[in-house]
Design an enzyme around this catalytic site. Structure first.
Site, PDB file in Angstrom:
ATOM      1  CG  HIS A  26      -3.427   3.245   0.565  1.00  0.00           C
ATOM      2  ND1 HIS A  26      -3.640   2.741  -0.690  1.00  0.00           N
ATOM      3  CD2 HIS A  26      -3.653   2.218   1.438  1.00  0.00           C
ATOM      4  CE1 HIS A  26      -3.982   1.460  -0.580  1.00  0.00           C
ATOM      5  NE2 HIS A  26      -3.991   1.118   0.684  1.00  0.00           N
ATOM      6  CB  CYS A  45      -0.932   0.015   1.206  1.00  0.00           C
ATOM      7  SG  CYS A  45      -1.888  -1.490   1.319  1.00  0.00           S
ATOM      8  CG  ASN A 101      -6.837  -1.058  -0.938  1.00  0.00           C
ATOM      9  OD1 ASN A 101      -5.910  -0.747  -1.676  1.00  0.00           O
ATOM     10  ND2 ASN A 101      -6.668  -1.347   0.333  1.00  0.00           N
TER      11      ASN A 101
HETATM   12  O1  UT7 Z   1      -4.734  -1.311   2.080  1.00  0.00           O
HETATM   13  C1  UT7 Z   1      -4.171  -2.206   2.965  1.00  0.00           C
HETATM   14  C2  UT7 Z   1      -4.503  -1.889   4.360  1.00  0.00           C
HETATM   15  N1  UT7 Z   1      -5.785  -2.469   4.662  1.00  0.00           N
HETATM   16  C3  UT7 Z   1      -6.607  -1.829   5.443  1.00  0.00           C
HETATM   17  O2  UT7 Z   1      -6.318  -0.717   5.872  1.00  0.00           O
HETATM   18  C4  UT7 Z   1      -7.877  -2.534   5.851  1.00  0.00           C
HETATM   19  C5  UT7 Z   1      -8.222  -2.228   7.279  1.00  0.00           C
HETATM   20  N2  UT7 Z   1      -9.378  -2.976   7.764  1.00  0.00           N
HETATM   21  C6  UT7 Z   1     -10.619  -2.737   7.297  1.00  0.00           C
HETATM   22  O3  UT7 Z   1     -10.809  -1.933   6.395  1.00  0.00           O
HETATM   23  C7  UT7 Z   1     -11.770  -3.469   7.953  1.00  0.00           C
HETATM   24  O4  UT7 Z   1     -11.290  -4.187   9.059  1.00  0.00           O
HETATM   25  C8  UT7 Z   1     -12.523  -4.449   6.998  1.00  0.00           C
HETATM   26  C9  UT7 Z   1     -13.313  -3.644   5.973  1.00  0.00           C
HETATM   27  C10 UT7 Z   1     -11.552  -5.373   6.323  1.00  0.00           C
HETATM   28  C11 UT7 Z   1     -13.514  -5.291   7.796  1.00  0.00           C
HETATM   29  O5  UT7 Z   1     -14.406  -4.458   8.483  1.00  0.00           O
HETATM   30  P1  UT7 Z   1     -14.664  -4.669  10.033  1.00  0.00           P
HETATM   31  O6  UT7 Z   1     -15.687  -3.685  10.415  1.00  0.00           O
HETATM   32  O7  UT7 Z   1     -13.341  -4.584  10.737  1.00  0.00           O
HETATM   33  O8  UT7 Z   1     -15.290  -6.109  10.107  1.00  0.00           O
HETATM   34  P2  UT7 Z   1     -14.740  -7.428  10.832  1.00  0.00           P
HETATM   35  O9  UT7 Z   1     -13.583  -7.992  10.102  1.00  0.00           O
HETATM   36  O10 UT7 Z   1     -14.591  -7.158  12.291  1.00  0.00           O
HETATM   37  O11 UT7 Z   1     -15.963  -8.403  10.628  1.00  0.00           O
HETATM   38  C12 UT7 Z   1     -17.255  -8.139  11.195  1.00  0.00           C
HETATM   39  C13 UT7 Z   1     -18.251  -9.180  10.696  1.00  0.00           C
HETATM   40  C14 UT7 Z   1     -17.764 -10.606  10.849  1.00  0.00           C
HETATM   41  O12 UT7 Z   1     -18.867 -11.403  11.157  1.00  0.00           O
HETATM   42  P3  UT7 Z   1     -19.179 -11.855  12.676  1.00  0.00           P
HETATM   43  O13 UT7 Z   1     -17.974 -12.610  13.132  1.00  0.00           O
HETATM   44  O14 UT7 Z   1     -19.379 -10.569  13.431  1.00  0.00           O
HETATM   45  O15 UT7 Z   1     -20.415 -12.670  12.543  1.00  0.00           O
HETATM   46  C15 UT7 Z   1     -17.287 -10.974   9.467  1.00  0.00           C
HETATM   47  O16 UT7 Z   1     -17.330 -12.349   9.205  1.00  0.00           O
HETATM   48  O17 UT7 Z   1     -18.477  -8.986   9.281  1.00  0.00           O
HETATM   49  C16 UT7 Z   1     -18.266 -10.228   8.605  1.00  0.00           C
HETATM   50  N3  UT7 Z   1     -17.751  -9.934   7.265  1.00  0.00           N
HETATM   51  C17 UT7 Z   1     -18.573  -9.716   6.220  1.00  0.00           C
HETATM   52  N4  UT7 Z   1     -19.919  -9.738   6.100  1.00  0.00           N
HETATM   53  C18 UT7 Z   1     -20.421  -9.471   4.886  1.00  0.00           C
HETATM   54  C19 UT7 Z   1     -16.479  -9.811   6.865  1.00  0.00           C
HETATM   55  N5  UT7 Z   1     -16.433  -9.504   5.563  1.00  0.00           N
HETATM   56  C20 UT7 Z   1     -17.735  -9.457   5.134  1.00  0.00           C
HETATM   57  C21 UT7 Z   1     -18.316  -9.201   3.882  1.00  0.00           C
HETATM   58  N6  UT7 Z   1     -19.657  -9.214   3.808  1.00  0.00           N
HETATM   59  N7  UT7 Z   1     -17.578  -8.905   2.788  1.00  0.00           N
END
Ligand code: UT7
Length: 349
Positions: free
Chosen positions: A276, A114, A306
């Site tokens: 980014h 990134c 991204n």
């Molecule tokens: O560019 C490189 C650097 N990368 C970043 O900066 C990314 C940083 N992180 C993020 O942007 C976020 O953490 C994400 C967008 C990747 C994820 O969002 P989040 O709010 O942190 O969600 P989470 O990973 O804590 O997941 C919450 C819930 C989970 O379900 P349970 O365990 O609560 O039932 C996941 O399984 O959302 C679920 N989940 C989804 N649901 C629907 C994860 N991905 C998805 C999806 N659709 N695509």
């Protein structure tokens, strides 16, 4: 004194638009979840066989070179940032040199994910300041769509990423006060495995034991993908999203402030911040933390997702094309991602 200015900028995104609705065909997700958590509405995917990381880079480079008013023959050096190269080796820089029929110039690939484009810009800037090169082509390009897990298992990563390329011609100038003012590069390898693609690699599970061991296990002699590794999805990227998010919202403001303080400037002096494009929520957090107005920050993650090393040059290109960056403006680039690595650059346009 020599400094480096951006003499030309170009970007290229594939025609193929993939909406959040389209992704629902492959995995359990929803437009609502993706928009709420990331801001992304759609992304572009490269043609499976006809477009590569390099071919997209070439399209962006042609535009950058033309806008700089030079030809490919005038380029003295290439710096290419990508995590999705056409080949495991050699890098994409030499493929651009060949495709654009350039002279037998040096070509360097940068693997900083990134923050790759800001690192690449910083490297190119040093070559120009020392007088070694006059015109350097700096590229960020990614074809993520070839290697994402489109099953529900990989949804936290696959909904985020998109394909595209951006390029600039960095050119030596003696005009006082113009061009790259400073760049700031950082890393902390303690969290290397929190956002990584472990295979193919030579690690043989050397670095990490539980709980990631099962995910990244690579028996010696099978580093180039055994059937078992593929069955266990060990050929896809891994991300601990929440951990990356938490670190990103600290390091983005920190590295932006570092650049401003170093130059005796404040957030009020920024005309345009190009973060980014990792997640719209991260950009909004950074904007709020630094008390920046909407017109001081540019985001286009909504359209492209991204695109890792390509995200900053694509956003910079679009902001400039839309007339949002003008001569003498103070532009700040900032990135954070896998490694972890993070970086910023201040540019007087
Ligand atoms: O560019 C490189 C650097 N990368 C970043 O900066 C990314 C940083 N992180 C993020 O942007 C976020 O953490 C994400 C967008 C990747 C994820 O969002 P989040 O709010 O942190 O969600 P989470 O990973 O804590 O997941 C919450 C819930 C989970 O379900 P349970 O365990 O609560 O039932 C996941 O399984 O959302 C679920 N989940 C989804 N649901 C629907 C994860 N991905 C998805 C999806 N659709 N695509």
């Amino acid at each position: 004194m020599l400094t480096s200015k951006i003499a030309g900028i170009g970007c290229y995104v594939p025609a193929n638009k993939i909406t959040n609705e389209d992704l629902k065909e492959y995995m359990d997700t929803s437009d609502e979840w993706i928009q709420e958590r990331t801001g992304i509405r759609e992304r572009r995917y490269a043609h499976r066989t006809e477009e590569t990381t390099t071919t997209m880079a070439v399209e962006a480079s042609k535009i950058a070179i033309e806008r700089a008013g030079i030809t490919a023959q005038d380029i003295d050096f290439i710096v290419f940032a990508t995590l999705s190269p056409d080949y495991y080796f050699p890098g994409c820089g030499v493929l651009v040199q060949r495709a654009m029929q350039m002279k037998e110039i040096g070509a360097l690939d940068i693997r900083n994910q990134c923050s790759g484009f800001v690192y690449a810009l910083s490297v190119a800037d040093q070559f120009i300041k020392t007088g070694m090169y006059k015109n350097i082509l700096v590229i960020g390009s990614e074809k993520h769509s070839f290697g994402l897990d489109f099953s529900t298992r990989g949804r936290n990563i696959s909904v985020i990423f998109g394909d595209g390329a951006g390029a600039v011609v960095l050119q030596a100038t003696e005009k006082e006060g113009q061009g790259i003012i400073s760049t700031h590069l950082h890393s902390d390898g303690h969290s290397a495995e929190l956002l990584a693609m472990y295979n193919p690699g030579t690690h043989a599970n050397h670095w990490v034991k539980e709980p990631l061991a099962d995910y990244i296990d690579a028996p010696i002699g099978e580093m180039f993908m055994s059937k078992e590794m593929i069955d266990k999805a060990q050929n896809f990227p891994f991300m601990d999203g929440p951990a990356v998010f938490k670190k990103a919202i600290v390091k983005f403001p920190e590295v932006i402030m570092e650049a401003l303080i170093k130059n005796g400037l404040t957030t009020a002096d920024i005309n345009m911040l190009i973060p980014h494009q990792a997640n719209l929520r991260i950009s909004q957090f950074v904007q709020q933390k630094l008390a920046l107005r909407d017109d001081q920050v540019f985001n286009n993650i909504q359209q492209y997702g991204n695109t890792t090393a390509a995200s900053i040059p694509i956003a910079l290109c679009e902001a400039w094309q839309q007339g949002k960056i003008k001569e003498d403006d103070l532009v700040c680039l900032a990135a954070f991602g896998s490694g972890f690595t993070w970086a910023s650059a201040l540019i007087r346009w």
